[in-house]
Design an enzyme around this catalytic site. Structure first.
Site: not given
Ligand SMILES: NC(=O)c1ccc[n+]([C@@H]2O[C@H](COP(=O)([O-])OP(=O)(O)OC[C@H]3O[C@@H](n4cnc5c(N)ncnc54)[C@H](O)[C@@H]3O)[C@@H](O)[C@H]2O)c1
Ligand SMILES: O=P(O)(O)OC[C@H](O)CO
Length: 334
Positions: A48, A190
């Site tokens: 990641y 959003k």
């Molecule tokens: N990536 C960003 O920039 C960001 C920023 C702010 C908020 N978010 C929010 O955070 C949350 C997590 O996002 P992320 O970016 O870390 O996601 P991601 O896809 O990068 O990671 C998800 C994680 O959850 C795990 N997981 C556990 N159980 C799972 C299942 N049953 N199916 C799939 N994955 C499973 C995966 O292995 C992985 O470690 C989301 O709701 C997203 O909107 C993301």
């Molecule tokens: O990559 P997205 O679209 O899930 O957005 C990531 C964060 O939520 C931005 O704040």
């Protein structure tokens, strides 16, 4: 503080890094043993965040009991639609009293519950024990330790403030609020607006079209949030307009990118195949629309995104539908 971060994905890893850089003892839980081993021994998350040096104190395990043992805070960083199942499998090893912190930006399909509601219900804890982090926080920028701010919401202001202090570093600045509903509705809606904005980008439209979508997206996000009891001011903050602008404008956003694929003519299946990470708007848009319909709130952008994503409407027709709506006063509902 001793803190567990449940999820080794994009945001879970970056937020765990923030917490460790802020001086907390942080253990992550992940599903993939090889990835957990890499985080612990090479201090990098090669899947990641390749090339980012994580704090040497940060470790990861596939054993939820090991991650959660003795923690005062458990951060939940899994996809919104899997939280119920994930958290349900951890409740036996979750210390009673631990504060749950949701990083997720989605609404549960079927129940239309916000993530803090799902967390409180599954863990059997009071809402006062559940907090939310949401704001313009593109994970890769934060992993690069670029400056960013966020909102931390908890009905208990002392907990919100404590979490803000525990998440403060030279590059990460939290503000706190007790408006959990507004913070979560901002973060969820959003993503849907970013899908629409991405479609406009994919079709080659410029800043005027995008600003119109962002502004009208803010209007419908605010309408829904206020109907659910949120403060309208939250939507003028980091979890509202702040995150809306960051997500709609950044090519790092998965939601905007997914919309761009559709706008360029990819099918839903092709766009899904291109995405390797969680794209919350795609799964949450219908639940958000259901929530709005139950409240009698009009959400024309969300409605059209649902049509594109779940009923195969051509994105071109979606934009045409916006342009042909009846004229109204700008502040008018709908
Ligand atoms: N990536 C960003 O920039 C960001 C920023 C702010 C908020 N978010 C929010 O955070 C949350 C997590 O996002 P992320 O970016 O870390 O996601 P991601 O896809 O990068 O990671 C998800 C994680 O959850 C795990 N997981 C556990 N159980 C799972 C299942 N049953 N199916 C799939 N994955 C499973 C995966 O292995 C992985 O470690 C989301 O709701 C997203 O909107 C993301
Ligand atoms: O990559 P997205 O679209 O899930 O957005 C990531 C964060 O939520 C931005 O704040």
């Amino acid at each position: 503080m001793r803190i567990a971060v449940m999820g080794t994905g994009s945001w879970g890893t970056a937020y765990a890094m923030v917490l460790a850089d802020a001086g907390n003892e942080v253990v992550m839980w992940g599903r993939d043993a090889e990835l957990c081993e890499a985080i612990t021994s090479t201090h990098e998350n090669p899947r990641y965040h390749p090339g980012i040096a994580l704090p040497t104190s940060l470790r990861a395990t596939t054993n939820p009991g090991e991650a959660l043992g003795g923690v005062t805070v458990a951060v939940l960083a899994v996809p919104a639609q899997t939280l119920r199942a994930n958290l349900g499998s951890w409740t036996d090893v979750l210390p009673r009293g631990a504060v749950l912190v949701s990083l997720m930006k989605g609404v549960e399909q079927g129940t239309t519950k916000r993530m803090s509601e799902v967390a409180a219900e599954v863990a059997g804890v009071d809402a006062m024990q559940v907090a939310v982090v949401s704001g313009p926080n593109l994970a890769r920028e934060i992993a690069e330790r670029q400056p960013a701010a966020t909102t931390i919401a908890c009905p208990n202001p002392a907990t919100a403030e404590l979490l803000a202090e525990a998440s403060t570093t030279a590059y990460f600045r939290p503000y706190w609020t007790t408006d959990v509903v507004g913070t979560e509705i901002g973060g969820s809606v959003k993503n849907v607006v970013a899908l629409a904005n991405g479609m406009a980008v994919g079709m080659g439209y410029g800043e005027n079209a995008q600003s119109a979508l962002i502004t009208r997206g803010l209007a419908e996000m605010t309408r829904l949030g206020v109907a659910l009891g949120a403060s309208p001011l939250t939507f003028l903050g980091l979890a509202g307009i702040g995150d809306l602008v960051a997500t709609c404008q950044s090519p790092l956003s998965r939601n905007r990118t997914f919309g761009e694929h559709l706008g360029r003519g990819l099918t839903l299946d092709q766009a899904t195949a291109e995405m390797k990470q969680t794209c919350e708007g795609v799964k949450s848009c219908r639940a958000i629309l259901e929530l709005a319909q139950r409240q009698g709130v009009e959400m024309p952008i969300t409605e059209q995104v649902v049509e594109v994503v779940h009923a195969g409407l051509d994105p071109r027709e979606m934009l045409q539908a916006f342009m042909s709506r009846s004229l109204k006063a700008e502040a008018e509902v709908g």
